[in-house]
Design an enzyme around this catalytic site. Sequence first.
Site, PDB file in Angstrom:
ATOM      1  N   GLN A   1       2.705  -5.826  -2.967  1.00  0.00           N
ATOM      2  CA  GLN A   1       3.139  -5.755  -1.565  1.00  0.00           C
ATOM      3  C   GLN A   1       4.470  -5.013  -1.415  1.00  0.00           C
ATOM      4  O   GLN A   1       4.837  -4.232  -2.283  1.00  0.00           O
ATOM      5  CB  GLN A   1       3.201  -7.156  -0.934  1.00  0.00           C
TER       6      GLN A   1
ATOM      7  N   ILE B   1       2.984  12.558   0.192  1.00  0.00           N
ATOM      8  CA  ILE B   1       3.734  13.676   0.787  1.00  0.00           C
ATOM      9  C   ILE B   1       2.731  14.702   1.344  1.00  0.00           C
ATOM     10  O   ILE B   1       3.038  15.468   2.245  1.00  0.00           O
ATOM     11  CB  ILE B   1       4.688  14.322  -0.260  1.00  0.00           C
TER      12      ILE B   1
ATOM     13  N   HIS C   1      -4.549  -2.507  -5.869  1.00  0.00           N
ATOM     14  CA  HIS C   1      -3.839  -1.328  -6.349  1.00  0.00           C
ATOM     15  C   HIS C   1      -4.846  -0.279  -6.780  1.00  0.00           C
ATOM     16  O   HIS C   1      -5.747  -0.566  -7.560  1.00  0.00           O
ATOM     17  CB  HIS C   1      -2.906  -1.701  -7.505  1.00  0.00           C
TER      18      HIS C   1
ATOM     19  N   ASP D   1       0.808  -1.229   0.000  1.00  0.00           N
ATOM     20  CA  ASP D   1       0.000   0.000   0.000  1.00  0.00           C
ATOM     21  C   ASP D   1       0.833   1.268   0.000  1.00  0.00           C
ATOM     22  O   ASP D   1       0.442   2.279   0.577  1.00  0.00           O
ATOM     23  CB  ASP D   1      -0.981  -0.016   1.190  1.00  0.00           C
TER      24      ASP D   1
ATOM     25  N   GLY E   1       1.430   2.815  -2.749  1.00  0.00           N
ATOM     26  CA  GLY E   1       0.982   3.602  -3.904  1.00  0.00           C
ATOM     27  C   GLY E   1       1.623   3.111  -5.193  1.00  0.00           C
ATOM     28  O   GLY E   1       1.820   3.890  -6.126  1.00  0.00           O
TER      29      GLY E   1
ATOM     30  N   ARG F   1       2.257 -29.513  -5.225  1.00  0.00           N
ATOM     31  CA  ARG F   1       1.977 -30.155  -6.520  1.00  0.00           C
ATOM     32  C   ARG F   1       0.646 -30.899  -6.510  1.00  0.00           C
ATOM     33  O   ARG F   1       0.503 -31.996  -7.038  1.00  0.00           O
ATOM     34  CB  ARG F   1       3.115 -31.099  -6.952  1.00  0.00           C
TER      35      ARG F   1
HETATM   36  P1  IMP Z   1      -1.765 -12.853   2.915  1.00  0.00           P
HETATM   37  O1  IMP Z   1      -0.759 -12.594   1.835  1.00  0.00           O
HETATM   38  O2  IMP Z   1      -3.167 -12.508   2.473  1.00  0.00           O
HETATM   39  O3  IMP Z   1      -1.640 -14.200   3.535  1.00  0.00           O
HETATM   40  O4  IMP Z   1      -1.440 -11.808   4.096  1.00  0.00           O
HETATM   41  C1  IMP Z   1      -0.214 -11.877   4.817  1.00  0.00           C
HETATM   42  C2  IMP Z   1       0.087 -10.528   5.442  1.00  0.00           C
HETATM   43  O5  IMP Z   1       0.367  -9.590   4.398  1.00  0.00           O
HETATM   44  C3  IMP Z   1      -1.096  -9.928   6.214  1.00  0.00           C
HETATM   45  O6  IMP Z   1      -0.617  -9.138   7.284  1.00  0.00           O
HETATM   46  C4  IMP Z   1      -1.762  -9.061   5.179  1.00  0.00           C
HETATM   47  O7  IMP Z   1      -2.534  -8.054   5.766  1.00  0.00           O
HETATM   48  C5  IMP Z   1      -0.578  -8.527   4.430  1.00  0.00           C
HETATM   49  N1  IMP Z   1      -0.874  -8.192   3.033  1.00  0.00           N
HETATM   50  C6  IMP Z   1      -1.082  -9.045   2.017  1.00  0.00           C
HETATM   51  N2  IMP Z   1      -1.291  -8.367   0.877  1.00  0.00           N
HETATM   52  C7  IMP Z   1      -1.196  -7.073   1.173  1.00  0.00           C
HETATM   53  C8  IMP Z   1      -1.284  -5.873   0.391  1.00  0.00           C
HETATM   54  O8  IMP Z   1      -1.461  -5.865  -0.818  1.00  0.00           O
HETATM   55  N3  IMP Z   1      -1.135  -4.714   1.069  1.00  0.00           N
HETATM   56  C9  IMP Z   1      -0.885  -4.696   2.397  1.00  0.00           C
HETATM   57  N4  IMP Z   1      -0.789  -5.770   3.151  1.00  0.00           N
HETATM   58  C10 IMP Z   1      -0.929  -6.956   2.546  1.00  0.00           C
HETATM   59 MG    MG Z   2      -3.018  -2.132  -1.609  1.00  0.00          MG
END
Ligand code: IMP
Ligand code: MG
Length: 338
Positions: free
Chosen positions: A175, A284, A41, A12, A14, A136
């Site tokens: 991520q 910002i 996104h 997140d 951006g 698998r």
């Molecule tokens: P999972 O990938 O859904 O298993 O989440 C694992 C960890 O990553 C958790 O704390 C989620 O909140 C965080 N997470 C997964 N995808 C995102 C994302 O796109 N943005 C922010 N946090 C994420």
């Molecule tokens: Mg996001």
Amino acid sequence: MIDIVCGGQAGDEGKGKISAYLSYKGDYDYCVRVGGPNAGHTVVQNGKSYTLKNIPSGFLNPKTKLVLGAGAYTKTQWLLEELKVTGTRDRLIIDPYAVLISDEQTAAEKNASHFMEHIGSVGTGLGQAVRDRIERRSITFAKDEPLLKDFIQDVPELLNGCLDKGGQILLEGTQGIKLSLLHGEYPFVTSRDTTACTFLGEAGLGPKGVRDVYVVFKPYITRVGPGPLERELTDEKELERYHTKGHEIGSVSKRLRRIGAFEKRSAARAIMINGCTKIAITHIDMFPGNDRVKKYEDFTPEAQAFLESLKRLSAEVYPHPQVALVSTGPDMEDTLVL
Ligand code: IMP
Ligand code: MG
């Protein structure tokens, strides 16, 4: 040449906005997305907002073809909905080995307290699908879904052929490094690595064609799940300002995001491990008085001090990226090139 967009924090940052900006202003033949639908996104153009779980954020440029690589995971119905919303049916390409998450996989993840409570998973079923793929077991690939048959092409052939002809590719990762299975804060991480070289592999690209690696940061860090955050914000009024003005609410999870201070040490690792050549700063405008600023000189002393501290950090860390883009508001156009 390939440009890559990576997250420098806990997701997140951006990346969607930066990818949309680069693609709109640039001349990319393909915009490629990898990773799962747990990552939302957000792209805003002229006040119209799109939250994309799968379609690459570069879709705003009508000349750019959109690609899901073999390391992409989606759900057929979510993908078809996004195709409709973005009007991009005629320019989507999917690798035969992109994975379709089944309803059973989503349910299994949603019902597992290990995923949902301990790790804080988003609950899309991505982690379960990755697990089944690693074991698998029988999983559904994009090539197995009749509704997607028009989109299937050999993505590595296509993308490498494009590079061979001098074309350009934007690779949009998901991520951020704090959520990387390899380099993040295990176990509070996602089910894969989230750095530049993994994104390349997931698309079927090698490192030779890379031009720029953009790493995106905010002046603070958010987390939608559990896990470490330095100097976490607890003041209710300040938190509310982040949740409202900063839109810091999970775009897929809908959870209020936790807010922590900018972490210099993890930023240095993000620069290093991604091989960052260009830093992009978003939000910002969360420093009061910096909405839609058009020139560097017009940033407030607080915002300037932050940008200067990043330049000093970059001078210390290989490969010494340039502070290149500053986002001053949610709209794709609210972007300053330094
Ligand atoms: P999972 O990938 O859904 O298993 O989440 C694992 C960890 O990553 C958790 O704390 C989620 O909140 C965080 N997470 C997964 N995808 C995102 C994302 O796109 N943005 C922010 N946090 C994420
Ligand atoms: Mg996001």
